[in-house]
Each structure stands twice: as structure tokens, then as C-alpha cells.
Design an enzyme around this catalytic site. Sequence first.
Site, mmCIF file in Angstrom:
data_model
loop_
_atom_site.group_PDB
_atom_site.id
_atom_site.type_symbol
_atom_site.label_atom_id
_atom_site.label_comp_id
_atom_site.label_asym_id
_atom_site.label_seq_id
_atom_site.Cartn_x
_atom_site.Cartn_y
_atom_site.Cartn_z
ATOM 1 C CG HIS A 1 -5.832 -3.177 10.366
ATOM 2 N ND1 HIS A 1 -4.664 -3.627 9.793
ATOM 3 C CD2 HIS A 1 -6.569 -2.680 9.341
ATOM 4 C CE1 HIS A 1 -4.690 -3.404 8.492
ATOM 5 N NE2 HIS A 1 -5.835 -2.830 8.193
ATOM 6 N N GLY B 1 -8.429 -8.710 6.781
ATOM 7 C CA GLY B 1 -7.793 -9.951 7.210
ATOM 8 C C GLY B 1 -6.407 -9.810 7.797
ATOM 9 C CE LYS B 2 -3.153 -6.916 3.876
ATOM 10 N NZ LYS B 2 -2.673 -5.802 3.037
ATOM 11 C CB SER C 1 -0.910 0.011 1.231
ATOM 12 O OG SER C 1 -1.501 1.288 1.391
#
Length: 317
Positions: free
Chosen positions: A225, A222-223, A107
Site C-alpha cells: 500500500h 514495502g507492504k 503496529s
Amino acid sequence: MAELACFCYPHLENDSYKFIPFNSLAIKCMLTAKVDKKDQDKFYNSIVYGIAPPPQFKKRYNTNDNSRGMNYETPMFNKVAILICEALNSIKVTQSDVANVLSRVVSVRHLENLVLRKENHQDVLFHSKELLLKAVLIAIGQSKEIETTATAEGGEIVFQNAAFTMWKLTYLDHKLMPILDQNFIEYKITLNEDKPISDICVKELVAELRWQYNRFAVITHGKGHYRVVKYSSVANHADRVFATYKNNAKSGNVTDFNLLDQRIIWQNWYAFTSSMKQGNTLDVCKKLLFQKMKQEKNPFKGLSTDRKMDEVSHVGI
């Protein structure tokens, strides 16, 4: 989003690689060059300005023909590229790993936010190089740790308790890849520590979300947070999450998709991601986003979702 190979190139030293950031003139040269199809995936030698990214990544850069790429001629591009190199050079990357590392999609906005945190004299990342490098390694997928509050991409803190911190994302102000839609509004919720959370902290967060952010859906990529997004953008998030999940599975980068706490996540999103993990198609999964779900019993006694209209927040209108 962009591959790490858009920011730096590897130079072999002994048995591991040192990473060197690209300069904007080398990139500009590559963008104007005619390159044979068989060489599209090779780093480009500009002769005058040094090594440039592989031409196959041309669309990652902002040009007259492509306004959706990175503004690579800004000082922020150099800062992000240098930060990535510092993080990669702090670990050992061998010949068997280098291609996989450089092909990783990251990102761009997350990395710009880490630069902004690094430059803020009041921020813990300004004072701790070790924590900064840890945050970058998490951001580029080189660490298995989740993004916690200390290593988060940052933004403006709008809520905090003993377990959670909620950030308003500041992408509208970015230089490298700003969001151009002036109506954009999105939040991220990070865990203060990666450890079990008490029910009282979850209850406080759920109450805050229901009172102040009732026009938003709480989802996860899915990370580890949470994201708090407008309902109108949920389908777009679903497309991105599904594509990333499938690409990771195809390339062998299988990481566990963290569904997070069902009491916090929007019911329909939880159903969507659960269905995705079971291997269903995008169409089957997305139908669950627009399906009326049976209301589950309120997990928190005394916490009501029924509010009079004048009590409800108008954030997001």
C-alpha cells in the site's frame, strides 16, 4: 510498535497452542517486579492475576518513567489483545512456530483501527467475522496477502476510484497509543483488489495527488500500500523502513519489499528503496532522498504538474 508477546501468551493444548490475552493487573504487577536478568525473556507469573509479559518488554508500556508506551490500562488494550488471540486461535501454531510468532513486531495503531472498524455497525468488518480475522492476520504478519481496501486498517475515506481508496489516518483520536503531535496528518492508499490496475485509474489517482496533496510525498513501506506523508517526516520514515528491512533480513523473515508503481511513488523515495534493496548503507540510501532528480518524462499525456498558485491545494499547511 510492539511484539505480539506484549498482548498474549501461549498455552499448549494437544499439538498446538491456544493464545490467552493478558489482563492489565498482571502487567502492572510485572512492571513493579524485580526479576533476575536470566529470566527477563520468560513470561512472568504474577501469582495473583495470572501470567504477564516477559519483563524485557517493559518499555512497551506507559508508566511514570516511560510515557511512550501503550496505555495498557485502557479498555482498548483488552479489545486489541482479545482480537489478536481470536485471530491466532483461528489458525494452527505449532511448537516450532510459536517463538517466531510472539517475537513479531506489529503496529499497535493499525490494530486499534481494526477494533474501531469491528465496532462500527456500518462497516463490512462488523458483519463478517471471516473478513475481520483475515484483516488481523494480515496486520500481524501471519498472512502473506497484502492489505486491500476491505481488510485495511481504516480511517476516513477521502478519495476512491475503481482501483484505489485513500484514507486519512485517525491516530490523534486513539486510546492505546495516540499520536500527541496535533499537527500530524498522514494518509494511506490501499488497492481495492490485488490485481492489475488500468492506466486510467492510476492517472485519476496521480491527478488527485498532484491537485490536492502537492505538499505531501507518496512513499511505501514495502507492504503493498502507499503512504502519503509530509515531506518533513520522510527522513523519519526512511529510518524506520531501513531498520525494519535490515532486522527482517537478519532474523530470516525475508519478505519481498514491494516498490509499487513508479508513476505514483515520489521519485526520490523510489530511488531510496531501490538502493536499500541493493544492499547499500543507510547513509548512501538517504542521500538519494535529498538529491535533485532528473525529471522523468510525464507518463500521462495531458496531465500537467504546473498549476497557478490559487489552484493548488493548501492541505498540510
